[in-house]
Design an enzyme around this catalytic site. Structure first.
Site, PDB file in Angstrom:
ATOM      1  N   HIS A   1       0.857  -1.188   0.000  1.00 12.77           N
ATOM      2  CA  HIS A   1       0.000   0.000   0.000  1.00 12.77           C
ATOM      3  C   HIS A   1       0.897   1.244   0.000  1.00 12.77           C
ATOM      4  CE1 HIS A   1      -3.549   2.390   0.678  1.00 12.77           C
ATOM      5  NE2 HIS A   1      -2.872   3.064   1.588  1.00 12.77           N
TER       6      HIS A   1
ATOM      7  N   ASP B   1      -6.563  -2.560   4.166  1.00 19.15           N
ATOM      8  CA  ASP B   1      -5.283  -1.927   4.519  1.00 19.15           C
ATOM      9  C   ASP B   1      -5.036  -1.904   6.024  1.00 19.15           C
ATOM     10  OD1 ASP B   1      -4.883  -1.414   1.779  1.00 19.15           O
ATOM     11  OD2 ASP B   1      -5.899   0.511   1.913  1.00 19.15           O
TER      12      ASP B   1
HETATM   13  C1  GRF Z   1       1.106   0.740  -6.244  1.00 14.79           C
HETATM   14  O1  GRF Z   1       1.326   2.062  -5.851  1.00 14.79           O
HETATM   15  C2  GRF Z   1       0.689  -0.094  -5.072  1.00 14.79           C
HETATM   16  O2  GRF Z   1       1.258   0.308  -3.867  1.00 14.79           O
HETATM   17  C3  GRF Z   1      -0.797   0.144  -5.033  1.00 14.79           C
HETATM   18  O3  GRF Z   1      -1.211   0.203  -6.386  1.00 14.79           O
HETATM   19  C4  GRF Z   1      -0.095   0.623  -7.180  1.00 14.79           C
HETATM   20  C5  GRF Z   1       0.096  -0.433  -8.219  1.00 14.79           C
HETATM   21  O4  GRF Z   1       1.100  -0.101  -9.141  1.00 14.79           O
HETATM   22  N1  GRF Z   1      -1.451  -0.879  -4.259  1.00 14.79           N
HETATM   23  P1  GRF Z   1       1.711  -1.194 -10.090  1.00 14.79           P
HETATM   24  O5  GRF Z   1       0.541  -1.854 -10.838  1.00 14.79           O
HETATM   25  O6  GRF Z   1       2.432  -2.202  -9.230  1.00 14.79           O
HETATM   26  O7  GRF Z   1       2.622  -0.479 -11.011  1.00 14.79           O
END
Ligand code: GRF
Length: 200
Positions: free
Chosen positions: A119, A155
């Site tokens: 997160h 979360d």
């Molecule tokens: C990331 O910022 C993650 O923390 C959040 O969603 C975003 C996903 O990005 N849960 P990616 O698909 O891994 O590039």
């Protein structure tokens, strides 16, 4: 332990994505190291158009879409199909990586203690969406990301690892998100590796 033993003792991880999958890519890269305790055995998306599916397939990893639309409003039925796919492949750990669907108690309970999420905030601050803009609006001087175990509350599960970055003058949500993302790509592989080593 010889090379074959090392290979067979790796924890089988499924990465769940909904979009571009840059965290998934970071996990895939980390898994290529011989001494990495996990292998990415499956990349699973809830949408067939998730960009990361193609990236995973190009890396030679099974990329599976189980389209939520086929299950209408029955979220548990969708998760039962997912769960069956995981068990068929003897998956041991789930890593949520930008999986944009709130889970029902069915999957959360079935994978209790074996499902991680990343997160983009320093939980317990800023759970939910739009975390970077909210951190800036709240006047935070520090932001970051958290890897945690998934529990029923969104979360909310126990924190396994965090990384911090400064919030700089003039930052907007996008600028901050890029700084945090760089840390996500380091933190997630590192934390998942430590978690899998502890599993034994
Ligand atoms: C990331 O910022 C993650 O923390 C959040 O969603 C975003 C996903 O990005 N849960 P990616 O698909 O891994 O590039």
């Amino acid at each position: 332990m010889d090379g074959l033993d090392l290979m067979t003792s790796k924890t089988k991880v499924a990465v769940f994505i909904s979009g571009r999958g840059s965290n998934m890519e970071a996990l895939v890269r980390a898994a290529q190291a011989t001494d990495c305790p996990f292998e990415i055995a499956l990349v699973l998306a809830n949408r067939p158009n998730a960009g990361g599916l193609a990236t995973a397939a190009e890396a030679g990893i099974e990329a599976l879409s189980i389209d939520q639309r086929e299950f209408g409003k029955d979220r548990e039925a969708h998760e039962r199909a997912i769960d069956a796919a995981l068990r068929q492949r003897e998956i041991q750990v789930i890593a949520l990586a930008g999986y944009m669907r709130i889970l029902t108690p069915f999957l959360v309970d079935a994978w209790e203690g074996r499902m991680l999420n990343i997160h983009p905030s320093l939980l317990p601050k800023f759970p939910g969406l739009d975390t970077h803009a909210r951190a800036i609006a709240a006047g935070e001087v520090e932001a970051g990301c958290t890897v945690h175990l998934v529990t029923a509350g969104v979360d909310e599960g126990p924190v396994l690892g965090q990384a911090r970055v400064p919030v700089l003058p003039g930052d907007d949500g996008h600028a901050l998100s890029l700084r945090v993302l760089e840390q996500e790509h380091r933190l997630y592989p590192e934390t998942l590796a430590a978690f899998c080593r502890d599993l034994g």
